[in-house]
Scaffold this motif. Sequence first.
Motif, PDB file in Angstrom:
ATOM      1  N   TRP A   1     -30.565  23.099  99.114  1.00 11.51           N
ATOM      2  CA  TRP A   1     -30.943  23.671  97.817  1.00 11.51           C
ATOM      3  C   TRP A   1     -32.358  24.220  97.823  1.00 11.51           C
ATOM      4  O   TRP A   1     -32.649  25.205  97.143  1.00 11.51           O
ATOM      5  CB  TRP A   1     -30.745  22.653  96.704  1.00 11.51           C
ATOM      6  CG  TRP A   1     -29.290  22.472  96.414  1.00 11.51           C
ATOM      7  CD1 TRP A   1     -28.539  21.366  96.654  1.00 11.51           C
ATOM      8  CD2 TRP A   1     -28.397  23.448  95.882  1.00 11.51           C
ATOM      9  NE1 TRP A   1     -27.235  21.600  96.294  1.00 11.51           N
ATOM     10  CE2 TRP A   1     -27.121  22.865  95.812  1.00 11.51           C
ATOM     11  CE3 TRP A   1     -28.551  24.760  95.452  1.00 11.51           C
ATOM     12  CZ2 TRP A   1     -26.010  23.542  95.334  1.00 11.51           C
ATOM     13  CZ3 TRP A   1     -27.442  25.446  94.969  1.00 11.51           C
ATOM     14  CH2 TRP A   1     -26.199  24.831  94.913  1.00 11.51           C
TER      15      TRP A   1
ATOM     16  N   GLY B   1     -31.510  27.964  97.170  1.00 11.04           N
ATOM     17  CA  GLY B   1     -31.816  28.269  95.769  1.00 11.04           C
ATOM     18  C   GLY B   1     -32.726  29.480  95.616  1.00 11.04           C
ATOM     19  O   GLY B   1     -32.363  30.456  94.934  1.00 11.04           O
ATOM     20  N   PRO B   2     -33.909  29.472  96.232  1.00  7.67           N
ATOM     21  CA  PRO B   2     -34.774  30.657  96.134  1.00  7.67           C
ATOM     22  C   PRO B   2     -34.155  31.907  96.752  1.00  7.67           C
ATOM     23  O   PRO B   2     -34.351  33.010  96.250  1.00  7.67           O
ATOM     24  CB  PRO B   2     -36.035  30.240  96.898  1.00  7.67           C
ATOM     25  CG  PRO B   2     -36.038  28.762  96.851  1.00  7.67           C
ATOM     26  CD  PRO B   2     -34.591  28.346  96.859  1.00  7.67           C
TER      27      PRO B   2
ATOM     28  N   LEU C   1     -31.802  33.230  94.162  1.00 14.76           N
ATOM     29  CA  LEU C   1     -32.563  33.853  93.072  1.00 14.76           C
ATOM     30  C   LEU C   1     -33.091  35.227  93.473  1.00 14.76           C
ATOM     31  O   LEU C   1     -33.044  36.173  92.675  1.00 14.76           O
ATOM     32  CB  LEU C   1     -33.725  32.947  92.650  1.00 14.76           C
ATOM     33  CG  LEU C   1     -33.358  31.701  91.874  1.00 14.76           C
ATOM     34  CD1 LEU C   1     -34.597  30.831  91.644  1.00 14.76           C
ATOM     35  CD2 LEU C   1     -32.709  32.058  90.553  1.00 14.76           C
ATOM     36  N   PHE C   2     -33.592  35.342  94.696  1.00  8.43           N
ATOM     37  CA  PHE C   2     -34.084  36.634  95.165  1.00  8.43           C
ATOM     38  C   PHE C   2     -32.972  37.677  95.137  1.00  8.43           C
ATOM     39  O   PHE C   2     -33.166  38.794  94.656  1.00  8.43           O
ATOM     40  CB  PHE C   2     -34.654  36.522  96.590  1.00  8.43           C
ATOM     41  CG  PHE C   2     -35.019  37.861  97.158  1.00  8.43           C
ATOM     42  CD1 PHE C   2     -36.250  38.429  96.876  1.00  8.43           C
ATOM     43  CD2 PHE C   2     -34.127  38.571  97.947  1.00  8.43           C
ATOM     44  CE1 PHE C   2     -36.582  39.683  97.370  1.00  8.43           C
ATOM     45  CE2 PHE C   2     -34.448  39.818  98.444  1.00  8.43           C
ATOM     46  CZ  PHE C   2     -35.677  40.385  98.160  1.00  8.43           C
TER      47      PHE C   2
ATOM     48  N   TYR D   1     -31.906  38.775  91.634  1.00  6.04           N
ATOM     49  CA  TYR D   1     -32.904  39.696  91.087  1.00  6.04           C
ATOM     50  C   TYR D   1     -32.801  41.080  91.743  1.00  6.04           C
ATOM     51  O   TYR D   1     -32.672  42.098  91.045  1.00  6.04           O
ATOM     52  CB  TYR D   1     -34.299  39.108  91.282  1.00  6.04           C
ATOM     53  CG  TYR D   1     -35.412  40.046  90.879  1.00  6.04           C
ATOM     54  CD1 TYR D   1     -35.649  40.326  89.539  1.00  6.04           C
ATOM     55  CD2 TYR D   1     -36.212  40.653  91.827  1.00  6.04           C
ATOM     56  CE1 TYR D   1     -36.660  41.184  89.147  1.00  6.04           C
ATOM     57  CE2 TYR D   1     -37.222  41.517  91.452  1.00  6.04           C
ATOM     58  CZ  TYR D   1     -37.446  41.786  90.115  1.00  6.04           C
ATOM     59  OH  TYR D   1     -38.446  42.647  89.748  1.00  6.04           O
TER      60      TYR D   1
ATOM     61  N   THR E   1     -34.588  33.002 106.619  1.00  5.00           N
ATOM     62  CA  THR E   1     -34.166  32.091 105.560  1.00  5.00           C
ATOM     63  C   THR E   1     -32.645  32.029 105.466  1.00  5.00           C
ATOM     64  O   THR E   1     -32.063  30.944 105.321  1.00  5.00           O
ATOM     65  CB  THR E   1     -34.767  32.516 104.211  1.00  5.00           C
ATOM     66  OG1 THR E   1     -36.183  32.611 104.352  1.00  5.00           O
ATOM     67  CG2 THR E   1     -34.428  31.525 103.112  1.00  5.00           C
TER      68      THR E   1
END
Length: 119
Positions: free
Chosen positions: A6, A10-11, A14-15, A18, A108
Amino acid sequence: MNIAYWLVAGPLALFYVYAGTLKVIRSRDELRPMMAWVDRVPLPALRALGTVEVLGAAGLVLPPLTGIALPLAPAAAGGFVLLQAGAIAVHLTGDDRRIALNVGLTTTAAATVWLASGL
């Protein structure tokens, strides 16, 4: 391992929510300051790319949250690795040589593939 997933996924999700949403709803003129390559692809392809990014983000988040179709999480992360490999190629073949963000996103996403394999 679940917390690590997570913290990484998670980030990343989110990226992509967006960035994908911007590609779907904004015009070329609005995107150009952030994405110099938008003039090199047809608008329907840009919209499709944004849709794929949003769906991929959902693929990172929903399977682990619901416990349904867990293999979709590493598949979504692997898709982001491939997406960023293509993005790096687009940047390097054009005038825009800034690929640091793409390399970071690739790394990532690759870590997310590994972490999602242990879910």
